[in-house]
Design a protein around this motif. Structure first.
Motif, PDB file in Angstrom:
ATOM      1  N   LEU A  34      10.502   5.468   0.050  1.00 48.87           N
ATOM      2  CA  LEU A  34      10.822   5.702  -1.362  1.00 48.87           C
ATOM      3  C   LEU A  34      10.069   6.900  -1.932  1.00 48.87           C
ATOM      4  N   GLY A  35       9.179   7.482  -1.134  1.00 45.17           N
ATOM      5  CA  GLY A  35       8.501   8.699  -1.584  1.00 45.17           C
ATOM      6  C   GLY A  35       7.081   8.491  -2.056  1.00 45.17           C
ATOM      7  N   CYS A  36       6.448   7.412  -1.660  1.00 46.18           N
ATOM      8  CA  CYS A  36       5.051   7.165  -2.008  1.00 46.18           C
ATOM      9  C   CYS A  36       4.179   8.320  -1.514  1.00 46.18           C
ATOM     10  N   PRO A  37       3.318   8.891  -2.396  1.00 48.63           N
ATOM     11  CA  PRO A  37       2.480  10.014  -1.961  1.00 48.63           C
ATOM     12  C   PRO A  37       1.519   9.594  -0.846  1.00 48.63           C
ATOM     13  N   HIS A  38       1.460  10.370   0.224  1.00 45.95           N
ATOM     14  CA  HIS A  38       0.568  10.048   1.336  1.00 45.95           C
ATOM     15  C   HIS A  38       0.281  11.308   2.128  1.00 45.95           C
ATOM     16  N   ARG A  42      -1.063  12.707   6.256  1.00 46.91           N
ATOM     17  CA  ARG A  42      -1.295  12.313   7.647  1.00 46.91           C
ATOM     18  C   ARG A  42      -2.456  13.125   8.191  1.00 46.91           C
ATOM     19  N   ASP A  43      -3.354  12.467   8.909  1.00 44.47           N
ATOM     20  CA  ASP A  43      -4.435  13.223   9.530  1.00 44.47           C
ATOM     21  C   ASP A  43      -3.960  13.789  10.862  1.00 44.47           C
ATOM     22  N   SER A  44      -4.865  14.477  11.585  1.00 41.41           N
ATOM     23  CA  SER A  44      -4.466  15.186  12.802  1.00 41.41           C
ATOM     24  C   SER A  44      -3.969  14.224  13.880  1.00 41.41           C
ATOM     25  N   ARG A  45      -4.327  12.941  13.753  1.00 41.34           N
ATOM     26  CA  ARG A  45      -3.865  11.961  14.737  1.00 41.34           C
ATOM     27  C   ARG A  45      -2.591  11.255  14.287  1.00 41.34           C
ATOM     28  N   GLY A  46      -2.049  11.699  13.144  1.00 43.54           N
ATOM     29  CA  GLY A  46      -0.789  11.124  12.683  1.00 43.54           C
ATOM     30  C   GLY A  46      -0.948   9.855  11.866  1.00 43.54           C
ATOM     31  N   HIS A  47      -2.200   9.491  11.571  1.00 42.31           N
ATOM     32  CA  HIS A  47      -2.423   8.293  10.773  1.00 42.31           C
ATOM     33  C   HIS A  47      -2.184   8.581   9.293  1.00 42.31           C
ATOM     34  N   ILE A  48      -1.615   7.605   8.624  1.00 43.61           N
ATOM     35  CA  ILE A  48      -1.270   7.765   7.213  1.00 43.61           C
ATOM     36  C   ILE A  48      -2.438   7.354   6.319  1.00 43.61           C
ATOM     37  N   TRP A  49      -2.696   8.159   5.292  1.00 42.28           N
ATOM     38  CA  TRP A  49      -3.706   7.854   4.275  1.00 42.28           C
ATOM     39  C   TRP A  49      -3.054   7.919   2.905  1.00 42.28           C
ATOM     40  N   ILE A  50      -3.402   6.978   2.062  1.00 40.10           N
ATOM     41  CA  ILE A  50      -2.803   6.931   0.725  1.00 40.10           C
ATOM     42  C   ILE A  50      -3.916   6.880  -0.313  1.00 40.10           C
ATOM     43  N   ASN A  51      -3.840   7.784  -1.284  1.00 39.72           N
ATOM     44  CA  ASN A  51      -4.816   7.789  -2.370  1.00 39.72           C
ATOM     45  C   ASN A  51      -4.496   6.649  -3.354  1.00 39.72           C
ATOM     46  N   GLY A  52      -5.502   5.809  -3.629  1.00 39.95           N
ATOM     47  CA  GLY A  52      -5.292   4.625  -4.458  1.00 39.95           C
ATOM     48  C   GLY A  52      -4.766   4.944  -5.849  1.00 39.95           C
ATOM     49  N   SER A  53      -5.377   5.939  -6.520  1.00 42.67           N
ATOM     50  CA  SER A  53      -4.943   6.281  -7.884  1.00 42.67           C
ATOM     51  C   SER A  53      -3.530   6.841  -7.878  1.00 42.67           C
ATOM     52  N   GLU A  54      -3.238   7.679  -6.869  1.00 44.27           N
ATOM     53  CA  GLU A  54      -1.900   8.269  -6.797  1.00 44.27           C
ATOM     54  C   GLU A  54      -0.858   7.185  -6.530  1.00 44.27           C
ATOM     55  N   PHE A  55      -1.240   6.220  -5.691  1.00 42.29           N
ATOM     56  CA  PHE A  55      -0.306   5.137  -5.400  1.00 42.29           C
ATOM     57  C   PHE A  55      -0.032   4.332  -6.670  1.00 42.29           C
ATOM     58  N   TYR A  56      -1.072   4.066  -7.442  1.00 47.67           N
ATOM     59  CA  TYR A  56      -0.932   3.317  -8.690  1.00 47.67           C
ATOM     60  C   TYR A  56       0.033   4.031  -9.637  1.00 47.67           C
ATOM     61  N   ASP A  57      -0.201   5.328  -9.845  1.00 49.30           N
ATOM     62  CA  ASP A  57       0.672   6.106 -10.744  1.00 49.30           C
ATOM     63  C   ASP A  57       2.108   6.124 -10.221  1.00 49.30           C
ATOM     64  N   TRP A  58       2.235   6.328  -8.913  1.00 48.86           N
ATOM     65  CA  TRP A  58       3.574   6.400  -8.309  1.00 48.86           C
ATOM     66  C   TRP A  58       4.297   5.066  -8.459  1.00 48.86           C
ATOM     67  N   TYR A  59       3.562   3.979  -8.227  1.00 52.83           N
ATOM     68  CA  TYR A  59       4.192   2.662  -8.333  1.00 52.83           C
ATOM     69  C   TYR A  59       4.741   2.436  -9.738  1.00 52.83           C
TER      70      TYR A  59
END
Ligand SMILES: [Zn+2]
Length: 139
Positions: A58-62, A64-81
């Motif tokens: 759905l386009g949640c801001p996130h 990826r690090d060099s190993r392809g793992h996903i990281w999500i910023n808590g505040s950005e996720f809150y605003d996006w939600y």
């Protein structure tokens, strides 16, 4: 999809992945820092798969690090939600486009029947994506 996701009467679209009141309260505790999807799901109290199956598509801001793992910023996720799941009120001739993330006018509508549902289908006039709106259930 279950019965609860359909609110045809007042034309309110219910997106998958909506959080309940308790989860929304926990959402407020998210910090302005990066979380792994697992940390995020445990912090808020939803299923880990919901991140991959619903929020990311759905386009949640996130990021990826060099190993392809996903990281999500808590505040950005809150605003996006809040932004994404605030109730979308549709006019009779509108549908919600998941690409444009807003209500768009339905033009050249085709009425379809499938899996016990009657729905209207058309192309989004803005981005060309196929969009559909459930209009009835077959009894
Ligand atoms: Zn669109």
């Amino acid at each position: 999809m279950n019965q609860g996701t359909m609110k045809k009467k007042d034309n309110v679209i219910e997106l998958r992945g909506r959080l309940d009141g308790r989860q929304r309260n926990r959402l407020k505790r998210l910090l302005n820092m990066l979380y792994t999807p697992r940390e995020l799901s445990e912090e808020v109290g939803f299923n880990l798969q919901q991140v991959y199956r619903v929020y990311i598509p759905l386009g949640c801001p996130h990021e990826r690090d060099s190993r392809g793992h996903i990281w999500i910023n808590g505040s950005e996720f809150y605003d996006w939600y809040l932004d994404t799941y605030s109730k979308v009120i549709l006019e009779e001739n509108e549908a919600f486009c998941l690409t444009c993330k807003r209500a768009v006018e339905m033009v050249d509508v085709k009425r379809q029947r499938k899996n016990g549902l009657v729905y209207e289908e058309c192309m989004c006039q803005v981005c060309g994506r196929k969009i559909a709106k459930i209009v009835d259930r077959m009894k």
